[in-house]
Enzyme design. Structure first.
Site, PDB file in Angstrom:
ATOM      1  N   LYS A   9      37.827   2.516   8.262  1.00 17.40           N
ATOM      2  CA  LYS A   9      37.582   1.116   8.609  1.00 17.40           C
ATOM      3  C   LYS A   9      38.518   0.697   9.747  1.00 17.40           C
ATOM      4  O   LYS A   9      39.470   1.419  10.085  1.00 17.40           O
ATOM      5  CB  LYS A   9      37.774   0.261   7.355  1.00 17.40           C
ATOM      6  CG  LYS A   9      36.751   0.574   6.244  1.00 17.40           C
ATOM      7  CD  LYS A   9      37.050  -0.230   4.976  1.00 17.40           C
ATOM      8  CE  LYS A   9      36.011   0.033   3.894  1.00 17.40           C
ATOM      9  NZ  LYS A   9      36.321  -0.733   2.651  1.00 17.40           N
ATOM     10  N   TYR A  49      26.448  -2.767   2.999  1.00 17.74           N
ATOM     11  CA  TYR A  49      27.053  -3.488   1.868  1.00 17.74           C
ATOM     12  C   TYR A  49      26.057  -4.414   1.179  1.00 17.74           C
ATOM     13  O   TYR A  49      26.439  -5.436   0.636  1.00 17.74           O
ATOM     14  CB  TYR A  49      28.276  -4.259   2.365  1.00 17.74           C
ATOM     15  CG  TYR A  49      29.456  -3.375   2.699  1.00 17.74           C
ATOM     16  CD1 TYR A  49      30.100  -2.629   1.702  1.00 17.74           C
ATOM     17  CD2 TYR A  49      29.939  -3.278   4.002  1.00 17.74           C
ATOM     18  CE1 TYR A  49      31.188  -1.807   2.005  1.00 17.74           C
ATOM     19  CE2 TYR A  49      31.032  -2.459   4.309  1.00 17.74           C
ATOM     20  CZ  TYR A  49      31.642  -1.731   3.305  1.00 17.74           C
ATOM     21  OH  TYR A  49      32.725  -0.925   3.595  1.00 17.74           O
ATOM     22  N   PHE A  57      33.611 -12.309  -1.584  1.00 14.54           N
ATOM     23  CA  PHE A  57      34.395 -11.640  -0.542  1.00 14.54           C
ATOM     24  C   PHE A  57      33.545 -11.136   0.628  1.00 14.54           C
ATOM     25  O   PHE A  57      34.085 -10.661   1.630  1.00 14.54           O
ATOM     26  CB  PHE A  57      35.218 -10.478  -1.131  1.00 14.54           C
ATOM     27  CG  PHE A  57      34.403  -9.370  -1.765  1.00 14.54           C
ATOM     28  CD1 PHE A  57      33.787  -8.394  -0.988  1.00 14.54           C
ATOM     29  CD2 PHE A  57      34.261  -9.299  -3.152  1.00 14.54           C
ATOM     30  CE1 PHE A  57      33.043  -7.376  -1.559  1.00 14.54           C
ATOM     31  CE2 PHE A  57      33.511  -8.277  -3.742  1.00 14.54           C
ATOM     32  CZ  PHE A  57      32.909  -7.314  -2.938  1.00 14.54           C
ATOM     33  N   THR A  91      39.215   1.412  -5.413  1.00 15.12           N
ATOM     34  CA  THR A  91      38.949   0.350  -4.426  1.00 15.12           C
ATOM     35  C   THR A  91      40.194  -0.471  -4.119  1.00 15.12           C
ATOM     36  O   THR A  91      40.479  -0.770  -2.957  1.00 15.12           O
ATOM     37  CB  THR A  91      37.833  -0.579  -4.967  1.00 15.12           C
ATOM     38  OG1 THR A  91      36.688   0.218  -5.284  1.00 15.12           O
ATOM     39  CG2 THR A  91      37.463  -1.644  -3.957  1.00 15.12           C
ATOM     40  N   ASN A 112      41.505  -1.768   2.793  1.00 14.17           N
ATOM     41  CA  ASN A 112      41.697  -0.510   2.063  1.00 14.17           C
ATOM     42  C   ASN A 112      41.311   0.746   2.847  1.00 14.17           C
ATOM     43  O   ASN A 112      41.064   1.802   2.274  1.00 14.17           O
ATOM     44  CB  ASN A 112      41.013  -0.571   0.688  1.00 14.17           C
ATOM     45  CG  ASN A 112      39.514  -0.751   0.787  1.00 14.17           C
ATOM     46  OD1 ASN A 112      38.958  -0.819   1.886  1.00 14.17           O
ATOM     47  ND2 ASN A 112      38.845  -0.813  -0.357  1.00 14.17           N
ATOM     48  N   HIS A 115      35.979   3.914   3.633  1.00  6.69           N
ATOM     49  CA  HIS A 115      34.771   3.803   2.806  1.00  6.69           C
ATOM     50  C   HIS A 115      34.231   5.206   2.557  1.00  6.69           C
ATOM     51  O   HIS A 115      34.294   6.058   3.437  1.00  6.69           O
ATOM     52  CB  HIS A 115      33.696   2.991   3.545  1.00  6.69           C
ATOM     53  CG  HIS A 115      32.344   3.096   2.908  1.00  6.69           C
ATOM     54  ND1 HIS A 115      31.939   2.263   1.897  1.00  6.69           N
ATOM     55  CD2 HIS A 115      31.324   3.978   3.109  1.00  6.69           C
ATOM     56  CE1 HIS A 115      30.715   2.620   1.507  1.00  6.69           C
ATOM     57  NE2 HIS A 115      30.320   3.655   2.226  1.00  6.69           N
ATOM     58  N   GLU A 126      23.183   5.780   3.235  1.00  2.40           N
ATOM     59  CA  GLU A 126      24.188   5.358   4.216  1.00  2.40           C
ATOM     60  C   GLU A 126      24.192   6.270   5.444  1.00  2.40           C
ATOM     61  O   GLU A 126      24.363   5.797   6.575  1.00  2.40           O
ATOM     62  CB  GLU A 126      25.567   5.304   3.553  1.00  2.40           C
ATOM     63  CG  GLU A 126      25.629   4.192   2.503  1.00  2.40           C
ATOM     64  CD  GLU A 126      26.921   4.143   1.701  1.00  2.40           C
ATOM     65  OE1 GLU A 126      27.796   5.023   1.886  1.00  2.40           O
ATOM     66  OE2 GLU A 126      27.073   3.218   0.880  1.00  2.40           O
TER      67      GLU A 126
HETATM   68  P1  IDP Z   1      34.367   0.772  -2.743  1.00  2.00           P
HETATM   69  O1  IDP Z   1      34.635   0.631  -1.267  1.00  2.00           O
HETATM   70  O2  IDP Z   1      35.524   1.450  -3.446  1.00  2.00           O
HETATM   71  O3  IDP Z   1      33.040   1.418  -3.055  1.00  2.00           O
HETATM   72  P2  IDP Z   1      33.171  -1.755  -3.556  1.00  2.00           P
HETATM   73  O4  IDP Z   1      33.370  -2.445  -4.859  1.00  2.00           O
HETATM   74  O5  IDP Z   1      31.836  -1.145  -3.284  1.00  2.00           O
HETATM   75  O6  IDP Z   1      34.346  -0.689  -3.386  1.00  2.00           O
HETATM   76  O7  IDP Z   1      33.487  -2.829  -2.424  1.00  2.00           O
HETATM   77  C1  IDP Z   1      33.186  -2.549  -1.067  1.00  2.00           C
HETATM   78  C2  IDP Z   1      34.323  -3.024  -0.206  1.00  2.00           C
HETATM   79  O8  IDP Z   1      34.404  -4.447  -0.289  1.00  2.00           O
HETATM   80  C3  IDP Z   1      35.725  -2.558  -0.646  1.00  2.00           C
HETATM   81  O9  IDP Z   1      36.041  -1.265  -0.177  1.00  2.00           O
HETATM   82  C4  IDP Z   1      36.602  -3.612  -0.003  1.00  2.00           C
HETATM   83  O10 IDP Z   1      36.736  -3.381   1.410  1.00  2.00           O
HETATM   84  C5  IDP Z   1      35.747  -4.867  -0.188  1.00  2.00           C
HETATM   85  N1  IDP Z   1      36.117  -5.585  -1.420  1.00  2.00           N
HETATM   86  C6  IDP Z   1      35.725  -5.305  -2.694  1.00  2.00           C
HETATM   87  N2  IDP Z   1      36.260  -6.177  -3.564  1.00  2.00           N
HETATM   88  C7  IDP Z   1      36.992  -7.045  -2.827  1.00  2.00           C
HETATM   89  C8  IDP Z   1      37.791  -8.192  -3.150  1.00  2.00           C
HETATM   90  O11 IDP Z   1      37.927  -8.586  -4.316  1.00  2.00           O
HETATM   91  N3  IDP Z   1      38.401  -8.812  -2.099  1.00  2.00           N
HETATM   92  C9  IDP Z   1      38.267  -8.407  -0.809  1.00  2.00           C
HETATM   93  N4  IDP Z   1      37.529  -7.343  -0.462  1.00  2.00           N
HETATM   94  C10 IDP Z   1      36.895  -6.652  -1.447  1.00  2.00           C
HETATM   95 MG    MG Z   2      31.085   0.741  -2.945  1.00  2.00          MG
END
Ligand code: IDP
Ligand code: MG
Length: 149
Positions: A9, A49, A57, A91, A112, A115, A126
Site C-alpha cells: 500500500k 474493497y 472506515f 489486519t 497496515n 494487502h 483481485e
Molecule cells: P485485510 O486487509 O487483513 O483483509 P479487511 O478486514 O479486509 O482486512 O480490511 C481491509 C482493509 O481495510 C485493511 O487492511 C485496512 O487497511 C482497512 N481497515 C479495516 N478495518 C479498519 C478500521 O477499523 N479502521 C481503518 N481501516 C481499516
Molecule cells: Mg480483506
C-alpha cells in the site's frame, strides 16, 4: 500452482519497504508472476474493497489507498494464498505476530502496509481487477525441483 494478489500500500511504498517485502516472498520460495507500480483509479479501489463499501472506515481507506503509488504483485506457489496471508499477519498490526510483515513494520490498522487476497476465489477476482492476462508471466524457475517434494 496457486496464485495470489499482493499489494504494498502507499505507506509501504513511501517507507521504502517494497524491497524488503519482495525479498521475504522470494526467500519463502514463492515465484513472482507479475508486478507493477501504480496509483490506483477509484473504480479499482471500490471493486477491490467492495465488501467494505458500507463500513465507516471505507472513505478513509479509499483516500489512503489512492494517496500514492501501490506496488501490485502476483505470487505463485503451493498454497500461496494462505501462506501469504500468514506472512502478512493480522489486519491490526498491533495484534499481528512478530515476524509477520504487519507485525514487524506497522502500528496502526489504518496504515497496515500490505494487502493480500484472503481466499483462492478472492485471488482470482483481485488478479482479474488489477492485471490484464498478458501481464502475468508463466515460466519455470530453476529452484522448483528442490523446493517441492
Ligand atoms: P485485510 O486487509 O487483513 O483483509 P479487511 O478486514 O479486509 O482486512 O480490511 C481491509 C482493509 O481495510 C485493511 O487492511 C485496512 O487497511 C482497512 N481497515 C479495516 N478495518 C479498519 C478500521 O477499523 N479502521 C481503518 N481501516 C481499516
Ligand atoms: Mg480483506
Amino acid at each position: 500452482m496457486d496464485r495470489t494478489f499482493v499489494m504494498v500500500k502507499p505507506d509501504g511504498v513511501q517507507r521504502g519497504l517494497v524491497g524488503e517485502i519482495v525479498s521475504r516472498f522470494e526467500a519463502k520460495g514463492l515465484k513472482i508472476a507479475g508486478a507493477k507500480l501504480e496509483i490506483l483509479p477509484e473504480e479499482r479501489v471500490v471493486e477491490q474493497y467492495r465488501e467494505h463499501l458500507e463500513k465507516p472506515f471505507f472513505p478513509g481507506l479509499k483516500v489512503y489507498i489512492m494517496s500514492g503509488p501501490c506496488f501490485l504483485m502476483a505470487w505463485e506457489g503451493k498454497g500461496a494464498v494462505a501462506v501469504v496471508r500468514r506472512m502478512i499477519g493480522a489486519t491490526n498490526p498491533a495484534e499481528a505476530a512478530p515476524g509477520s510483515i504487519r507485525g514487524d513494520f506497522a502500528l496502526d490498522i489504518g496504515r497496515n502496509v500490505i494487502h493480500a487476497s484472503d481466499s483462492p476465489e478472492s485471488a482470482v477476482r483481485e488478479l482479474g481487477i488489477h492485471f490484464a492476462p498478458g501481464e502475468l508471466v508463466e515460466y519455470s524457475k530453476i529452484d522448483e525441483p528442490v523446493l517441492y517434494e
